[in-house]
Design a protein around this motif. Structure first.
Motif, PDB file in Angstrom:
ATOM      1  N   SER A 163       0.769  -1.368  -0.034  1.00 46.57           N
ATOM      2  CA  SER A 163       0.056   0.045  -0.006  1.00 46.57           C
ATOM      3  C   SER A 163       0.873   1.214  -0.189  1.00 46.57           C
ATOM      4  N   GLY A 164       1.984   1.196   0.562  1.00 48.41           N
ATOM      5  CA  GLY A 164       2.905   2.439   0.567  1.00 48.41           C
ATOM      6  C   GLY A 164       2.381   3.334   1.744  1.00 48.41           C
ATOM      7  N   CYS A 165       1.895   2.781   2.733  1.00 46.78           N
ATOM      8  CA  CYS A 165       1.429   3.323   3.939  1.00 46.78           C
ATOM      9  C   CYS A 165       1.839   2.404   5.174  1.00 46.78           C
ATOM     10  N   PRO A 166       2.260   3.316   6.193  1.00 51.06           N
ATOM     11  CA  PRO A 166       2.091   4.685   6.604  1.00 51.06           C
ATOM     12  C   PRO A 166       2.748   5.512   5.252  1.00 51.06           C
ATOM     13  N   LYS A 167       2.222   6.680   5.036  1.00 54.63           N
ATOM     14  CA  LYS A 167       2.618   7.555   4.063  1.00 54.63           C
ATOM     15  C   LYS A 167       3.361   8.961   4.502  1.00 54.63           C
ATOM     16  N   GLU A 168       4.549   9.172   3.689  1.00 55.78           N
ATOM     17  CA  GLU A 168       4.999  10.448   4.261  1.00 55.78           C
ATOM     18  C   GLU A 168       4.126  11.755   4.072  1.00 55.78           C
ATOM     19  N   GLU A 169       4.213  12.465   4.856  1.00 56.31           N
ATOM     20  CA  GLU A 169       3.525  14.001   5.054  1.00 56.31           C
ATOM     21  C   GLU A 169       2.080  13.313   5.244  1.00 56.31           C
ATOM     22  N   SER A 170       1.887  12.500   5.802  1.00 57.28           N
ATOM     23  CA  SER A 170       0.364  11.978   5.982  1.00 57.28           C
ATOM     24  C   SER A 170      -0.502  12.460   7.136  1.00 57.28           C
ATOM     25  N   ASN A 171      -1.469  12.978   7.378  1.00 58.49           N
ATOM     26  CA  ASN A 171      -2.526  13.427   8.419  1.00 58.49           C
ATOM     27  C   ASN A 171      -2.989  12.410   9.085  1.00 58.49           C
ATOM     28  N   LEU A 172      -2.597  11.156   9.089  1.00 57.53           N
ATOM     29  CA  LEU A 172      -3.113   9.990   9.586  1.00 57.53           C
ATOM     30  C   LEU A 172      -1.912   9.380  10.505  1.00 57.53           C
ATOM     31  N   ILE A 173      -1.291   8.577   9.980  1.00 57.76           N
ATOM     32  CA  ILE A 173      -0.066   7.784  10.549  1.00 57.76           C
ATOM     33  C   ILE A 173       1.193   8.350   9.618  1.00 57.76           C
ATOM     34  N   ARG A 229      12.670  -8.301  -5.005  1.00 55.83           N
ATOM     35  CA  ARG A 229      11.349  -8.758  -4.434  1.00 55.83           C
ATOM     36  C   ARG A 229      10.730 -10.076  -4.799  1.00 55.83           C
ATOM     37  N   VAL A 230       9.702 -10.571  -3.910  1.00 52.60           N
ATOM     38  CA  VAL A 230       9.029 -11.469  -4.372  1.00 52.60           C
ATOM     39  C   VAL A 230       7.914 -11.111  -5.430  1.00 52.60           C
ATOM     40  N   TRP A 231       7.603 -12.098  -6.341  1.00 58.51           N
ATOM     41  CA  TRP A 231       6.770 -11.587  -7.295  1.00 58.51           C
ATOM     42  C   TRP A 231       5.582 -10.700  -6.947  1.00 58.51           C
ATOM     43  N   GLN A 232       4.842 -11.180  -5.888  1.00 59.00           N
ATOM     44  CA  GLN A 232       3.691 -10.440  -5.763  1.00 59.00           C
ATOM     45  C   GLN A 232       3.915  -9.234  -5.259  1.00 59.00           C
ATOM     46  N   ASP A 233       5.063  -8.642  -4.841  1.00 61.81           N
ATOM     47  CA  ASP A 233       5.653  -7.272  -4.429  1.00 61.81           C
ATOM     48  C   ASP A 233       5.793  -6.675  -5.386  1.00 61.81           C
ATOM     49  N   LYS A 234       6.200  -7.113  -6.731  1.00 57.83           N
ATOM     50  CA  LYS A 234       6.942  -6.384  -7.811  1.00 57.83           C
ATOM     51  C   LYS A 234       5.642  -5.283  -8.313  1.00 57.83           C
ATOM     52  N   GLY A 235       5.980  -4.086  -8.471  1.00 55.64           N
ATOM     53  CA  GLY A 235       5.221  -2.961  -8.750  1.00 55.64           C
ATOM     54  C   GLY A 235       4.618  -2.350  -7.956  1.00 55.64           C
ATOM     55  N   ALA A 236       4.728  -2.885  -6.476  1.00 52.44           N
ATOM     56  CA  ALA A 236       4.115  -2.242  -5.501  1.00 52.44           C
ATOM     57  C   ALA A 236       5.111  -0.886  -5.107  1.00 52.44           C
ATOM     58  N   PRO A 237       4.263  -0.067  -4.408  1.00 50.53           N
ATOM     59  CA  PRO A 237       4.802   1.354  -4.190  1.00 50.53           C
ATOM     60  C   PRO A 237       5.930   1.182  -3.051  1.00 50.53           C
ATOM     61  N   GLN A 238       7.222   2.091  -3.167  1.00 49.24           N
ATOM     62  CA  GLN A 238       8.018   2.016  -2.183  1.00 49.24           C
ATOM     63  C   GLN A 238       7.327   2.596  -0.940  1.00 49.24           C
ATOM     64  N   PHE A 239       8.331   2.175   0.114  1.00 52.36           N
ATOM     65  CA  PHE A 239       7.943   2.480   1.419  1.00 52.36           C
ATOM     66  C   PHE A 239       7.558   3.859   1.598  1.00 52.36           C
ATOM     67  N   GLY A 240       6.633   4.359   2.229  1.00 51.05           N
ATOM     68  CA  GLY A 240       6.145   5.807   2.381  1.00 51.05           C
ATOM     69  C   GLY A 240       5.671   6.675   1.207  1.00 51.05           C
ATOM     70  N   GLU A 241       5.556   5.869   0.073  1.00 52.79           N
ATOM     71  CA  GLU A 241       4.927   6.426  -1.230  1.00 52.79           C
ATOM     72  C   GLU A 241       3.278   6.743  -1.171  1.00 52.79           C
ATOM     73  N   GLY A 242       2.743   6.046  -0.464  1.00 56.67           N
ATOM     74  CA  GLY A 242       1.253   6.005  -0.588  1.00 56.67           C
ATOM     75  C   GLY A 242       0.625   5.100  -1.527  1.00 56.67           C
ATOM     76  N   PRO A 243      -0.548   5.047  -1.560  1.00 55.44           N
ATOM     77  CA  PRO A 243      -1.206   3.998  -2.299  1.00 55.44           C
ATOM     78  C   PRO A 243      -1.097   4.402  -3.933  1.00 55.44           C
ATOM     79  N   LYS A 244      -1.231   3.290  -4.690  1.00 54.13           N
ATOM     80  CA  LYS A 244      -1.523   3.496  -6.024  1.00 54.13           C
ATOM     81  C   LYS A 244      -2.670   3.102  -6.305  1.00 54.13           C
ATOM     82  N   GLN A 245      -3.428   3.615  -7.646  1.00 50.51           N
ATOM     83  CA  GLN A 245      -4.975   3.207  -7.716  1.00 50.51           C
ATOM     84  C   GLN A 245      -4.857   2.585  -8.962  1.00 50.51           C
TER      85      GLN A 245
END
Length: 627
Positions: free
Chosen positions: A544-554, A611-627
Motif C-alpha cells: 500500500s505504501g502506507c504509512p505515507k510520508e506527510e500523512s495526516n493520519l499515521i 522482491r517476491v513476485w507479488q511485491d513487484k510493482g508495489a509502491p516504495q515505502f512511504g509513497e502512499g497508495p497506487k490506484q
C-alpha cells in the motif's frame, strides 16, 4: 544466532521430503494401536487443525520484531538507529504449510484406497484441510515467494524426494481453484462423515467452512493487485456474489482455541508457547497517538498499560523524584507545604492515559530530548532494589500466549500482586473485519460489489473493535474486567457502550468520496487491524505504501540519507544451499528464477530491490497508495 536460520532450513527441508514419517505414523495410528490399524480420516483432520500454526514462537521472536520496525508500526526499545534494517535469524514461517499438507496427502491417499462411494463420504473433511493448507501457503510465501507444493509431501506415496518449487503466481491460481472446489464440495456434498467433536473451529458446520474458503480468496486477491489488478478485482467481485457468503459476524470468524485441557503434556496446544518475545519492541508513538486522538478502544487490547498508575505517580511525588514530562502533563495535582499530591488524571483519563508509544525519529534513543522515553532505567526508578517503572507501552503479550505471569506495578514495600493463571489461548486468524476492509479497498479500486465502500469500511472497523474486545475477554488479558484493587483510580479496559459510535464520528474514521484519501484511510485501518498479525501488517505496508510520508493520519518517517526508503528490506533472506543438499540445484534454480541472491547479512537495498513476485510493482515505502 544466524545458525538457527540454517538449522531450521535443514529441519524444514526434511519435512518437505519425508512428509509424515516423523509424526508417529498418524495415518496408521490415531488411537489405541490394538483398536486401529488404518488411518482414521476424522482424526487426521483433527490433527491437521492441531498442526495449523501461523503464529509460532520463533515467528514472534524473530520475524515479527523485524517486520514491525521495517514497517514503522513498532519501535525498538532503544530507538531507531542506522542498523535497524539488518536481518536476524528467522523461524516458523516458510514451511508451516507442510505440516498440514502432510495430512492432506494422507487423507488423499486413504481415500484413493476406498471405494468411490466410501471416499465421497470424506470429501468435506478433505476440503477443510485444503482450506487450512491454502491459508498457511499464503502466509509462508509472503516473505519467500515460490514454494514446493504440487510435488511436496508425496515421497511416502511414491513421489519425489526433490519436489520442484512452484511459481507463486501459479500457486495463487492453484489455491483459488482449491478454494473454489472446497466451496463446491462443502455446499453440495451429501451423506458426509464429519464428526462435529473433531472440529474445534466450526463444530462441524460446513457452511461456515465454505464462508471461510470464500473469504480466503480475498487474501489472495489483494496480493495480486500489484501484478494482476483486473484478476484481483474479478476475484473480489466473485467473492461478493458467491451464494455461500463470506465471514459475517462473531459466529463465522476463524477464531478458536485448540484445546482446554493438556493431553500428552503438550501445553503448547492449550496455552500456546510460554517463552518471552518482543522484549525489544514497543508501540509506535505515531500509531498510539493516532488511536488515542480518535479514542480507538483497540489501543487497550493491542498494547499494555504503562506502569505509571496514580499510586506510582504519588510515590515519585513523595520521593521528590522527577516524573517523565509526557506523563506529568496528564496529571492534576495540588501542592501543600511543598508536597505534591495526585488529584486526578487529565485529558482522556484512565485507562487512556496509560498508553504511550516510543518516538519514531532516528537516533531518538541517543537524543537527550527523548531521554524520558529511552533512559527510563535510570529516570523511572524509585529504589535500586526495584526495577524501573516502564513509562511506555509494549505489545500485549497475553493476546498471543496464555501462559504469561502479570505483575501489577506497586510501590516498594507494598504487597506483590500477580495474575499467574494459565488461560487456554484463543487465536484469531481471519474475521469479518478483515473481509470488509478488503471489500472496502476493492470497491474503491473499481470492483463490482453490491455495497458502498463506506458500508464495507464502517462494518470492518466496527467488527475489528468488537472482535478484539472479545479476544481480550477470552484471553483474560490484564485489566480486562478487573482492576486488582490496588489503585483507586485504575479503570478496566473493557469495551464500553457507545465507544465505537463515538470513534466512527471522527474524520479520520470516515470516508469522504475522495478516492485517494479514502484508500489511505482503508489501508490505515487494515494496518491497525493487523497489529497482532505482523505478517499481514507488513504485507499491507509493502503493497500500500502506507504509512505515507506527510500523512495526516499515521506519518511515515523518511530516514534519508542515513537509511533511504529503498534500503529497507521487503522480504527475508534465503540461505545459500549446501552442495550436499539433495535440493541444491532446485533451490539455486528457484532463487535464480525469482531474481534472489542467496546468502546472509545482506544489505537492505538488495532485499528491497530483489522482491517476491507479488511485491513487484508495489509502491516504495512511504509513497502512499497506487490506484
Amino acid at each position: 544466532m544466524k545458525k538457527i536460520k540454517y538449522l531450521l532450513t535443514i529441519i524444514l527441508s526434511c519435512l518437505l521430503v519425508v512428509g509424515t514419517s516423523c509424526r508417529d505414523d498418524m495415518a496408521d495410528i490415531n488411537t489405541n494401536p490394538s483398536q486401529v490399524v488404518k488411518g482414521n480420516i476424522p482424526y487426521l483432520f483433527a490433527q491437521a487443525v492441531i498442526e495449523f500454526e501461523p503464529s509460532g514462537y520463533l515467528y514472534w521472536f524473530y520475524n515479527a520484531a523485524m517486520t514491525y520496525r521495517w514497517g514503522q508500526m513498532g519501535v525498538p526499545t532503544g530507538g531507531f538507529t542506522s542498523t535497524y534494517t539488518e536481518t536476524t535469524a528467522t523461524g516458523d514461517q516458510g514451511y508451516q504449510y507442510i505440516r498440514v499438507l502432510n495430512y492432506a496427502r494422507d487423507i488423499q491417499h486413504l481415500r484413493s484406497t476406498m471405494s468411490e462411494e466410501e471416499s465421497a463420504k470424506y470429501a468435506s473433511l478433505s476440503a477443510c484441510v485444503d482450506i487450512l493448507t491454502v491459508y498457511l501457503g499464503i502466509f509462508d510465501s509472503d516473505m519467500y515467494g515460490d514454494r514446493p507444493f504440487t510435488e511436496a509431501s508425496m515421497a511416502r506415496y511414491g513421489g519425489t524426494l526433490t519436489p520442484k518449487y512452484d511459481k507463486i503466481e501459479d500457486l495463487y491460481t492453484l489455491w483459488v481453484g482449491m478454494l473454489d472446489n472446497a466451496i463446491t464440495t462443502l455446499t453440495t456434498a451429501e451423506n458426509q462423515i464429519f464428526p462435529h467433536t473433531q472440529d474445534v473451529i466450526y463444530n462441524g458446520d460446513v457452511s461456515k467452512w465454505a464462508k471461510l474458503a470464500n473469504s480466503l480468496k480475498l487474501k489472495i486477491a489483494v496480493r495480486l493487485l500489484s501484478q494482476k489488478k483486473e484478476q484481483a478485482l474479478t476475484i473480489a467481485s466473485d467473492v461478493a456474489a458467491a451464494s455461500c457468503g463470506v465471514l459475517d459476524g462473531r459466529d463465522d470468524d476463524f477464531l478458536f482455541n485448540k484445546a482446554n485441557a493438556i493431553a500428552k503434556d503438550d501445553g503448547d496446544k492449550v496455552y500456546h508457547w510460554n517463552q518471552t518475545f518482543l522484549t525489544g519492541m514497543a508501540s509506535s508513538q505515531r500509531v498510539v497517538n493516532f488511536m488515542l486522538r480518535n479514542k480507538d478502544p483497540r489501543v487497550r487490547f493491542f498494547y499494555r498499560k504503562n506502569e505509571w498508575n496514580s499510586k506510582i505517580v504519588q510515590g515519585f511525588f513523595d520521593a521528590d523524584k522527577n516524573i517523565p514530562a509526557y506523563i506529568l502533563e496528564n496529571v492534576n495535582y495540588s501542592v501543600v507545604d511543598g508536597k505534591k499530591k495526585f488529584e486526578s488524571w487529565k485529558g482522556l483519563g484512565e485507562p487512556w492515559v496509560r498508553y504511550y508509544g516510543l518516538p519514531v525519529e532516528m537516533d531518538a534513543g541517543n537524543n537527550v530530548a527523548y531521554a524520558d522515553y529511552f533512559d527510563y532505567a535510570n529516570r523511572c526508578r524509585l529504589t535500586n532494589e526495584r526495577a524501573a517503572y516502564m513509562p511506555f507501552s509494549q505489545f500485549q503479550q497475553e493476546m498471543i500466549i496464555g501462559r504469561y505471569d502479570f505483575t501489577l506495578p506497586t510501590l516498594p514495600g507494598d504487597p506483590i500482586i500477580q495474575d499467574t493463571e494459565d488461560v487456554p489461548w484463543y487465536g484469531m486468524y481471519m474475521s469479518t473485519a478483515e473481509v470488509n476492509l478488503y471489500l472496502a479497498e476493492f470497491k474503491l479500486l473499481g470492483a463490482n460489489l453490491p455495497k458502498t465502500a463506506e458500508e464495507y469500511f464502517n462494518k470492518g472497523v466496527r467488527a475489528s473493535v468488537e472482535e478484539y474486545d472479545r479476544l481480550a475477554s477470552l484471553n483474560k488479558i490484564p485489566y480486562y474486567g478487573k482492576t486488582y484493587d490496588y489503585d483507586p483510580n485504575e479503570k478496566v479496559i473493557d469495551l464500553k457502550a457507545g465507544e465505537i459510535e463515538a470513534m466512527l464520528t471522527n474524520t479520520d474514521y470516515q470516508l469522504t468520496g475522495n478516492t485517494t484519501s479514502d484508500l489511505e484511510k482503508v489501508y490505515v485501518q487494515q494496518l491497525i487491524h493487523f497489529t497482532l498479525f505482523p505478517d499481514d501488517q507488513f504485507v499491507t505496508v509493502r503493497r500500500s505504501g502506507c504509512p505515507k510520508e506527510e500523512s495526516n493520519l499515521i506519518r511515515w518517517e523518511n530516514f534519508s540519507p542515513l537509511v533511504p526508503n529503498n534500503a529497507i528490506p521487503r522480504r527475508f533472506e534465503v540461505p545459500a544451499p549446501s552442495p550436499t543438499d539433495k535440493m541444491y540445484q532446485i533451490l539455486l534454480d528457484s532463487y535464480r528464477s525469482q531474481g534472489f541472491t542467496p546468502g546472509s547479512n545482506q544489505p537492505g537495498t538488495l532485499l528491497n530491490s530483489e522482491r517476491v513476485w507479488q511485491d513487484k510493482g508495489a509502491p516504495q515505502f512511504g509513497e502512499g497508495p497506487k490506484q
